[in-house]
Design a protein around this motif. Structure first.
Motif, short mmCIF file in Angstrom:
data_model
loop_
_atom_site.label_atom_id
_atom_site.label_comp_id
_atom_site.label_asym_id
_atom_site.label_seq_id
_atom_site.Cartn_x
_atom_site.Cartn_y
_atom_site.Cartn_z
N VAL C 18 0.82 -1.21 0.00
CA VAL C 18 0.00 0.00 0.00
C VAL C 18 0.86 1.27 0.00
O VAL C 18 0.39 2.31 -0.43
N PRO C 37 -6.46 11.02 -3.00
CA PRO C 37 -7.81 10.47 -2.90
C PRO C 37 -7.89 9.44 -1.79
O PRO C 37 -6.87 8.95 -1.31
N SER C 38 -9.10 9.12 -1.38
CA SER C 38 -9.31 8.17 -0.30
C SER C 38 -8.73 6.81 -0.67
O SER C 38 -8.87 6.36 -1.80
N GLY C 39 -8.01 6.20 0.27
CA GLY C 39 -7.43 4.88 0.04
C GLY C 39 -6.05 4.91 -0.57
O GLY C 39 -5.48 3.87 -0.88
N LYS C 42 -2.50 7.69 2.71
CA LYS C 42 -2.11 8.83 3.54
C LYS C 42 -2.07 8.45 5.02
O LYS C 42 -1.09 8.69 5.72
N SER C 43 -3.18 7.85 5.49
CA SER C 43 -3.24 7.50 6.90
C SER C 43 -2.17 6.48 7.25
O SER C 43 -1.53 6.57 8.30
N THR C 44 -1.98 5.52 6.37
CA THR C 44 -0.98 4.49 6.63
C THR C 44 0.39 5.13 6.82
O THR C 44 1.13 4.80 7.75
N1 LIG Z 1 -5.03 -3.30 8.24
C1 LIG Z 1 -5.08 -3.29 6.89
N2 LIG Z 1 -5.05 -4.45 6.20
C2 LIG Z 1 -5.10 -4.47 4.86
N3 LIG Z 1 -5.19 -3.38 4.09
C3 LIG Z 1 -5.23 -2.17 4.72
C4 LIG Z 1 -5.19 -2.08 6.14
N4 LIG Z 1 -5.25 -0.77 6.47
C5 LIG Z 1 -5.33 -0.10 5.30
N5 LIG Z 1 -5.33 -0.94 4.25
C6 LIG Z 1 -5.36 -0.56 2.83
O1 LIG Z 1 -4.33 0.35 2.59
C7 LIG Z 1 -4.75 1.34 1.70
C8 LIG Z 1 -4.46 2.71 2.26
O2 LIG Z 1 -5.27 2.95 3.36
P1 LIG Z 1 -5.27 4.35 4.12
O3 LIG Z 1 -3.88 4.69 4.45
O4 LIG Z 1 -6.22 4.26 5.24
O5 LIG Z 1 -5.84 5.33 3.02
P2 LIG Z 1 -6.23 6.86 3.17
O6 LIG Z 1 -5.98 7.30 4.55
O7 LIG Z 1 -5.36 7.53 2.17
O8 LIG Z 1 -7.65 6.95 2.78
C9 LIG Z 1 -6.22 1.13 1.43
O9 LIG Z 1 -6.36 0.55 0.16
C10 LIG Z 1 -6.65 0.18 2.50
O10 LIG Z 1 -7.61 -0.69 2.00
#
Ligand SMILES: Nc1ncnc2c1ncn2[C@@H]1O[C@H](COP(=O)(O)OP(=O)(O)O)[C@@H](O)[C@H]1O
Ligand SMILES: [Mg+2]
Lengths: 275, 294, 360
Positions: C18, C37-39, C42-44
């Motif tokens: 990711v 965009p969402s997903g 960013k949060s990760t």
């Molecule tokens: N615990 C997890 N297990 C598997 N996939 C994850 C997990 N957490 C996030 N993802 C995937 O990682 C990607 C990025 O997630 P995230 O960072 O939350 O996106 P954002 O904050 O940009 O919307 C997404 O496609 C999400 O489905």
């Protein structure tokens, strides 16, 4: 029309419920107030001589204050096993709900198995004897914990699922260690379900007859349910004392019922809606 | 691929695996070990100090000795009657107690309270109430000209009498479970049905019944498993008698234990375990599959 | 000095990657916004900086120290969550003080820090309330206050404003900007809202699909987006695109034309481009103007008259719909034909790989 019908239904419901559910308790109370001779008639008559207090004193002092010992035993049993249940089940429920590991499938299976499979009695006795726990109160406490863990874990896991994981993470950022997260954040938030758990399991364990019968034999080891059983064989003719005993051991659940009805119902119906 | 050390670091720091440990030890030692041990000991003649391997002899006995076979049949009958009655009465009571009836709180309490009362106490009380000549039930029946049956002393009736008392004590649980299920059904459905011209009876069969299905699954599963395991009520009321007419597997387990036939008693445990697995697993699978279709 | 450095940071969940190798330098005191965009991850990425998510590969340096395996509490960070994550069973005062209490800070010091933070956020009168007794905006401030009390080197925000209504969001945005100015700490801020990014950031990091698309100041990203993704993502309303063919190249000037556009001369970096190549032309809605001799024409399909300007949706010949923002109030009929010109050659060319061809 519908007004009449509703009232008619209410009256019938109240009458029938009174006959079916209240009269047996009235019978217990009446018999507990009678003297020995009148109670032996087993009938629904008004006590000729009110001697509830004498009966209570009689029941409590008989067999060298056995009922008092039994109340103490039952209290220790209930308090200790429920305390352990709450802490251990909450710990399992917490990690089980929060962490996805390959063990989760096995653990869930074991929980269901624990709810379904009847305990293997004689092998348990054999094991307790080997460990020096047979006919010991602390042995029975551990048994009650083992048998009631699955239900408690299910309650906790369902509730923990409603606490956002963000809270754990905020606490971690704030510098909390795992035990801080659990005891300072999660446990306080679990309080409602803990009350439910305490109440439901207390009533169950206080009323338990089978496990003390098997695992806690011997004089001085009686729990309250066993005193009833002992009196039943011993006082074949002393119905007034038998029913006084029933009355006395019904009081703790009654108190719990009066104060915690809502929590009990919440506990026993958990899962009813989702299946 | 993820680096194993860094993964271990994050996990250890948040949700420690050792939180499972206290529960796992107690449950493993006091529940799982005896359960597995029972598989072996049920194949032995056993005195706690020594055991002699005798193969399936104990199990043959369970399917040959008439009183043991009767216990097996009784167990299933008892479980079916009690769970069936609890489902039907529980649902009806729940519908009644969610309707706009007078003294609803009182009625709910009265129906539920027996759930919390000592089973042995209930058993003793009803043993007295069901006394063939002096008992209040038959005395009352006599007043309206009915010659009441020998509830607990007639061998062909005793099991059913105990089953009735079990329903008396347990129907409150079924009722509150159904109430929880019923209040979760959105009111809109009933209003929509009424506008479509549905009668209350039709609403019951086409809305209440299907939508309270999860509650039904819970009630059936709980009370069926409970019924198969019942011991304390039977022991308090009939001790399995008269004769062996109201024995269930659980009471046989106790009797054989008291008599020192530990291998046979343990075989009873295994039989009960297998019986539950054979009946409950398909039952829940059936109930849940039907649910998936709807 | 609390700068951060991310070196080839990667994150995989099982076989799914990711975050695909992020390199980034953040200097002390900067306000950096991760937008995408969402997903997109960013949060990760933020949670890896916080230490809530382990880093699959690469290195994270905070204030000159490698932090891959450092506990969150020792990283000198504080974090504000989208859900606020206030402890429901504690008062505002206790929420503020929880971290200090865990760090065994003496009671008087703790009290002073809590009250300082409350003063900064003007919520001294709310200290005894529980979170459930606060409004959404107040909860938001408690979450920020909890971060301030920790006096972190780096603040981390994960979409902190997305649960607020529009008006409150604008207020809080300004407050955050003030807070950054007053505290001078490094702030890393995640949002999917490019307006928030444009207004708050010293430096924007545009992410898509776990890959950094471009890093730069808001104006840089607006004026010189490096690729089609950034061009389309930054700026509101969105940039218009159309496919064109290169007719001729003359040094830094190209002439392009296509289904929707008459031959038009633009300046661009033409290295590696040849006549007859298909490229994408992009132009912002504000850079188009009504011009009877313009070389773009289409039919009006929707008009929004705002008084000071007029938003027009224009159906082009290829079937594409462009958005045009015209100055002042215009009375336009549905279906009417409209001729447009591009202001001052303000159009960009993107090659077949999606890379922008700005003049050097
Ligand atoms: N615990 C997890 N297990 C598997 N996939 C994850 C997990 N957490 C996030 N993802 C995937 O990682 C990607 C990025 O997630 P995230 O960072 O939350 O996106 P954002 O904050 O940009 O919307 C997404 O496609 C999400 O489905
Ligand atoms: Mg996110």
């Amino acid at each position: 029309m519908s007004l009449i019908r509703r009232h008619w239904l209410s009256v019938v419901a109240i009458l029938v419920s009174f006959v079916v559910f209240v009269i047996p308790f009235i019978f217990i109370v009446l018999t507990a107030m009678k003297d020995k001779r009148q109670s032996a008639l087993l009938d629904f008559s008004w006590p000729e001589k009110f001697q509830l207090w004498e009966n209570i004193v009689d029941v409590i002092t008989t067999r060298n204050w056995q009922l008092l010992t039994a109340f103490i035993n039952s209290t220790i049993l209930t308090v200790a096993s429920v305390t352990l249940l709450v802490v251990f089940a909450a710990m399992v429920g917490f990690v089980l709900q929060r962490r996805r590991t390959r063990w989760n499938g096995l653990i869930n299976f074991l929980i269901l198995a624990g709810l379904m499979i009847p305990p293997a009695i004689v092998p348990t006795i054999w094991l307790l004897q080997a460990m020096g726990l047979f006919a010991k109160l602390h042995g029975l406490i551990l048994i009650e914990v083992a048998y009631h863990l699955p239900f408690s874990i299910l309650l906790y896991r369902a509730f923990i699922a409603t606490i956002p994981k963000d809270l754990d993470e905020a606490a971690i950022i704030d510098g909390a260690r795992p035990l801080d997260v659990f005891f300072r954040i999660i446990m306080p938030l679990l309080w409602p379900v803990t009350v439910t758990n305490i109440v439901v399991q207390s009533v169950t364990i206080f009323n338990d007859f089978t496990n003390p019968l098997y695992y806690l034999p011997g004089r001085g080891n009686e729990t309250v349910q066993l005193t009833l059983y002992n009196f039943q064989s011993q006082f074949n003719t002393s119905y007034h004392l038998l029913f006084t005993n029933i009355l006395l051991i019904t009081i703790p659940p009654l108190i719990v019922f009066l104060f915690f009805n809502r929590q009990i119902v919440a506990g026993v119906t958990a899962g009813a809606v989702k299946g | 691929m993820a680096n194993p050390t860094s993964r271990a670091y994050a996990r250890r720091s948040t949700y420690p695996g050792w939180f499972f440990l206290p529960a796992a030890i107690i449950y493993g030692v006091l529940f799982l070990v005896p359960t597995f041990a029972s598989l072996y000991f049920s194949l032995t003649r056993w005195s706690l100090f020594s055991s002699e391997f005798i193969g399936l002899t104990n199990f043959y006995q369970f399917f040959e000795e008439p009183f043991l076979v009767q216990g097996l049949v009784n167990t299933v009958i008892f479980a079916m009657i009690t769970s069936g009655l609890k489902v039907v009465l529980g649902l009806l009571l729940a519908v009644l107690l969610t309707s706009r009836i007078a003294l609803r709180g009182y009625l709910r309490s009265v129906v539920f309270f027996p759930v919390l009362v000592s089973t042995v106490g209930v058993g003793i009380t009803f043993t007295v109430l069901m006394h063939p000549t002096q008992g209040a039930i038959n005395v009352a029946l006599e007043l309206v000209g009915i010659d009441g049956p020998h509830w607990l002393t007639n061998p062909s009736l005793a099991l059913y009498s105990v089953a009735l008392v079990d329903v008396w004590k347990g129907v409150g649980l079924a009722t509150v479970i159904y109430i929880a299920g019923l209040v979760a059904i959105p009111k809109d459905y009933y209003e929509a049905a009424r506008i479509d011209g549905s009668t209350p009876t039709q609403s019951f069969f086409y809305i209440t019944l299907p939508l309270s299905r999860p509650a039904t699954v819970t009630v059936i599963t709980l009370s069926f498993i409970g019924g198969l395991k019942t011991f304390d009520l039977i022991w308090a009321m009939t001790r399995g008698g008269p004769g062996f007419s109201s024995d269930t597997i659980a009471s046989i387990i106790y009797k054989q234990y008291q008599a020192g036939f530990y291998g046979l008693s343990t075989a009873g445990n295994v039989v009960l375990f297998v019986l539950i697995a054979l009946l409950v697993v398909p039952l829940t699978m059936y109930l849940n599959r039907r649910e998936g279709h709807e | 000095m609390a700068g951060l450095e991310l070196k080839a940071i990667q994150k995989s969940y099982g076989a799914v990657e990711v975050i695909k190798g992020v390199n980034l330098e953040i200097s002390h005191g900067e306000f950096v916004v991760f937008v995408g965009p969402s997903g997109c991850g960013k949060s990760t990425l933020l949670r890896m900086i916080a230490g809530l998510e382990d880093i699959s590969a690469g290195e994270l340096w905070i204030a000159g120290k490698k932090c891959n395996h450092v506990e969150p509490r020792d990283r000198g960070i504080a974090m504000v969550f989208q859900s606020y994550a206030l402890y429901p069973h504690m008062t505002v005062y206790e929420n503020f003080g929880f971290g200090l209490k865990l760090a065994k800070t003496p009671k008087d010091v703790r009290d002073r820090k809590i009250r300082d933070a409350a003063r900064i956020l003007q919520m001294e009168h709310l200290l005894d309330r529980k979170p459930s007794q606060l409004s959404g905006g107040q909860r938001q401030r408690v979450a920020i206050g909890r971060a301030i009390v920790r006096q972190p080197e780096v603040f981390l925000f994960d979409e902190p404003l997305s649960n607020l209504d529009a008006a409150l969001r604008v207020d809080m945005r300004m407050e955050l900007a003030n807070l950054h100015r007053d505290l001078g700490s490094t702030m890393i801020y995640v949002t999917h809202d490019q307006v928030e990014a444009m207004t708050l950031a010293d430096k924007i990091v545009v992410l898509n699909g776990g890959v950094v698309q471009q890093v730069g100041s808001p104006i840089e990203l607006y004026q010189r987006p490096e690729n089609l993704f950034v061009a389309g993502f930054i700026g509101s309303p969105k940039m218009n695109f159309t496919e064109v063919t290169i007719d001729s190249i003359n040094g830094g000037q190209v002439t392009v034309s296509g289904a929707d556009i008459q031959p038009t001369e633009l300046s661009a970096d033409t290295t590696g481009l040849g006549e007859g190549d298909t490229v994408t032309l992009g132009t912002r809605p504000h850079d188009l103007l009504a011009d009877a001799s313009g070389n773009i024409s289409g039919h009006v399909s929707l008009v929004e008259r705002l008084g000071n300007e007029t938003n027009v949706s224009l159906k082009l010949r290829s079937g594409a719909t462009w958005l045009v923002v015209l100055d002042g109030d215009r009375e336009l009929r549905h279906g009417q034909e409209l001729q447009l010109g591009i202001e001052d050659q303000k159009a960009m060319i993107f090659d077949a790989a999606g890379q922008a061809r700005h003049m050097a």
